[in-house]
Design a protein around this motif. Structure first.
Motif, short mmCIF file in Angstrom:
data_model
loop_
_atom_site.label_atom_id
_atom_site.label_comp_id
_atom_site.label_asym_id
_atom_site.label_seq_id
_atom_site.Cartn_x
_atom_site.Cartn_y
_atom_site.Cartn_z
N GLU A 30 -7.21 23.02 -3.20
CA GLU A 30 -7.28 23.81 -4.44
C GLU A 30 -6.06 24.68 -4.61
O GLU A 30 -5.49 24.80 -5.70
N THR A 31 -5.62 25.30 -3.51
CA THR A 31 -4.42 26.14 -3.57
C THR A 31 -3.19 25.31 -3.90
O THR A 31 -2.36 25.71 -4.72
N ARG A 32 -3.08 24.14 -3.26
CA ARG A 32 -1.93 23.27 -3.52
C ARG A 32 -1.92 22.81 -4.98
O ARG A 32 -0.86 22.72 -5.61
N GLU B 146 3.52 18.57 -7.99
CA GLU B 146 3.50 17.21 -7.45
C GLU B 146 2.13 16.82 -6.90
O GLU B 146 1.75 15.64 -6.92
N VAL B 147 1.38 17.79 -6.38
CA VAL B 147 0.06 17.48 -5.82
C VAL B 147 -0.86 16.97 -6.92
O VAL B 147 -1.59 15.99 -6.74
N GLY B 148 -0.83 17.61 -8.07
CA GLY B 148 -1.65 17.16 -9.19
C GLY B 148 -1.27 15.76 -9.64
O GLY B 148 -2.12 14.94 -9.96
N LYS B 149 0.03 15.47 -9.64
CA LYS B 149 0.48 14.14 -10.02
C LYS B 149 0.04 13.10 -9.00
O LYS B 149 -0.36 11.99 -9.36
N GLN B 150 0.14 13.45 -7.70
CA GLN B 150 -0.27 12.51 -6.66
C GLN B 150 -1.75 12.16 -6.79
O GLN B 150 -2.14 10.98 -6.69
N VAL B 151 -2.57 13.17 -7.03
CA VAL B 151 -4.01 12.95 -7.20
C VAL B 151 -4.28 12.12 -8.45
O VAL B 151 -5.09 11.18 -8.44
N TYR C 234 0.86 -1.17 0.00
CA TYR C 234 0.00 0.00 0.00
C TYR C 234 0.91 1.24 0.00
O TYR C 234 1.74 1.40 0.88
N LEU C 235 0.73 2.09 -1.01
CA LEU C 235 1.54 3.29 -1.15
C LEU C 235 0.74 4.51 -0.75
O LEU C 235 -0.32 4.78 -1.33
N LEU C 236 1.21 5.25 0.25
CA LEU C 236 0.51 6.44 0.75
C LEU C 236 1.23 7.69 0.27
O LEU C 236 2.43 7.87 0.51
N THR C 237 0.48 8.55 -0.43
CA THR C 237 1.03 9.81 -0.91
C THR C 237 0.16 10.96 -0.43
O THR C 237 -0.92 10.76 0.13
N GLY C 238 0.60 12.17 -0.68
CA GLY C 238 -0.13 13.36 -0.27
C GLY C 238 0.84 14.45 0.13
O GLY C 238 1.96 14.18 0.57
N PHE C 239 0.41 15.70 -0.01
CA PHE C 239 1.31 16.82 0.25
C PHE C 239 1.56 16.94 1.76
O PHE C 239 0.89 16.35 2.59
N LEU C 240 2.57 17.75 2.08
CA LEU C 240 2.97 17.98 3.47
C LEU C 240 1.78 18.39 4.32
O LEU C 240 1.05 19.32 3.98
N GLY D 16 6.04 14.33 1.31
CA GLY D 16 4.96 15.11 0.73
C GLY D 16 5.22 15.66 -0.65
O GLY D 16 4.29 16.09 -1.34
N ILE D 17 6.48 15.65 -1.10
CA ILE D 17 6.80 16.19 -2.42
C ILE D 17 7.15 15.10 -3.42
O ILE D 17 7.73 15.36 -4.46
N ALA D 18 6.79 13.87 -3.08
CA ALA D 18 7.14 12.74 -3.95
C ALA D 18 6.31 12.73 -5.22
O ALA D 18 5.14 13.09 -5.22
N ASP D 19 6.93 12.30 -6.32
CA ASP D 19 6.23 12.03 -7.57
C ASP D 19 5.86 10.55 -7.56
O ASP D 19 6.70 9.68 -7.80
N ALA D 20 4.60 10.25 -7.25
CA ALA D 20 4.18 8.86 -7.04
C ALA D 20 4.37 8.00 -8.29
O ALA D 20 4.57 6.79 -8.18
N GLY D 21 4.31 8.60 -9.47
CA GLY D 21 4.41 7.82 -10.70
C GLY D 21 5.70 7.04 -10.80
O GLY D 21 5.71 5.89 -11.24
#
Length: 311
Positions: free
Chosen positions: A134-136, A142-147, A10-16, A99-104
């Motif tokens: 929305e601001t992030r 990176e937030v857009g990529k994580q989503v 299970y990979l957990l991502t998301g901004f700081l 929090g700044i990871a590129d999940a791809g």
């Protein structure tokens, strides 16, 4: 754990500050009947989050010298190898990224044959902060990529969020990633069943490209009754993923292949591309349907990319 059975990951991502560690604790507490191992990554020399993991687990591996998605590829592979040498293998592995990871790129690592033979990435989970998502999205690529890369999106910190606003944010996230299961929570607590994999139908239509959004992330739907040349399709997709790394985040869909009765499932995230047989078309007309997710994508560009592979 059966020796030859791949270990679920299970990979957990998301901004700081989105609430990844709180979610991790919740999942671990619900998994105490299993042997669990956690890999923690923090961008910096000291991993503060690892001390917050309070549930009973077999071991915590800390990667603290950089971002797991780039400079620590070799270190992550080394840790995955070390886990396989344990006397008793875990039932589950949880990876919490910085929090700044590129999940791809992390997802792509689990497509390496030697890794894929021993580990199965069953779910990529993205936690977003309802107060500032929305601001992030507007400020941090990176937030857009994580989503976009997520199988499950958890809208967190919804305590003071009016219901209409919560519905609006969930629709926003669905427009960005129509493939993900989206749920909301006030405090990072979700049933573990919500993050387990589930098959979701392909969307009938893509998000309306005329809708204005602050984050510049959009989806483009490609449909064609013409079949693809499989080798050429692999070539054009891999080439353009390398060229448009910062713009093209994800592809998913089914395609028809010339002189082949089967449909093929296409999935691409980061540097990972998979095109595999997915059964016969049965009563469904063999129409290729691909959804592209990225930043400021244009239908004409997608058509141009795919045209050389059509037959």
């Amino acid at each position: 754990m059966q020796k030859n059975k791949p270990i679920p990951v299970y990979l957990l991502t998301g901004f700081l500050g989105a609430g990844k560690t709180t979610l991790l604790n919740s999942l671990l507490q619900q998994s105490q009947a299993y042997r669990n191992i956690v890999i923690e990554n923090e961008f910096g020399k000291v991993n503060i989050d690892a001390s917050l993991v309070t549930a009973q687990i077999e071991n915590v591996y800390e990667l603290t010298n950089g971002c797991i998605c780039c400079s620590l590829d070799n270190e992550l592979l080394e840790v995955l190898g070390n886990i396989l040498r344990l006397k008793e293998l875990p039932d589950q592995l949880f990876i919490e990224t910085t929090g700044i990871a590129d999940a791809g790129n992390i997802i792509g690592m689990f497509s390496i044959p030697d890794v894929k033979a021993r580990y199965q990435l069953v779910s990529t989970i993205c936690v977003v902060d309802a107060e500032n998502v929305e601001t992030r999205l507007e400020q941090v690529t990176e937030v857009g990529k994580q989503v976009s890369c997520a199988d499950v999106i958890i809208l967190n910190k919804t305590t003071d969020l009016p219901v209409p606003e919560q519905v609006r944010l969930q629709q926003l996230l669905e427009n960005i990633n129509p493939f993900a299961y989206i749920t909301a929570t006030a405090d990072g607590q979700v049933p573990i069943g919500d993050v387990r994999p589930s098959e979701r139908r392909m969307p009938a239509v893509a998000a309306d490209p005329a809708v204005k959004t602050p984050h510049k992330i959009n989806t483009v739907l490609f449909e064609s009754p013409r079949p693809f040349d499989l080798q050429m399709l692999v070539f054009v997709l891999e080439m353009h993923f390398n060229v448009y790394t910062d713009q093209l985040y994800r592809i998913k869909g089914y395609v028809a292949v010339k002189d082949d009765p089967e449909k093929y499932l296409v999935q691409s995230t980061g540097n990972y591309l998979s095109i595999v047989p997915a059964g016969n078309w049965e009563d469904t007309p063999p129409v290729s349907t691909l959804v592209f997710i990225g930043k400021e994508l244009k239908s004409a560009t997608i058509q141009r990319i795919l045209q050389p592979a059509l037959r």
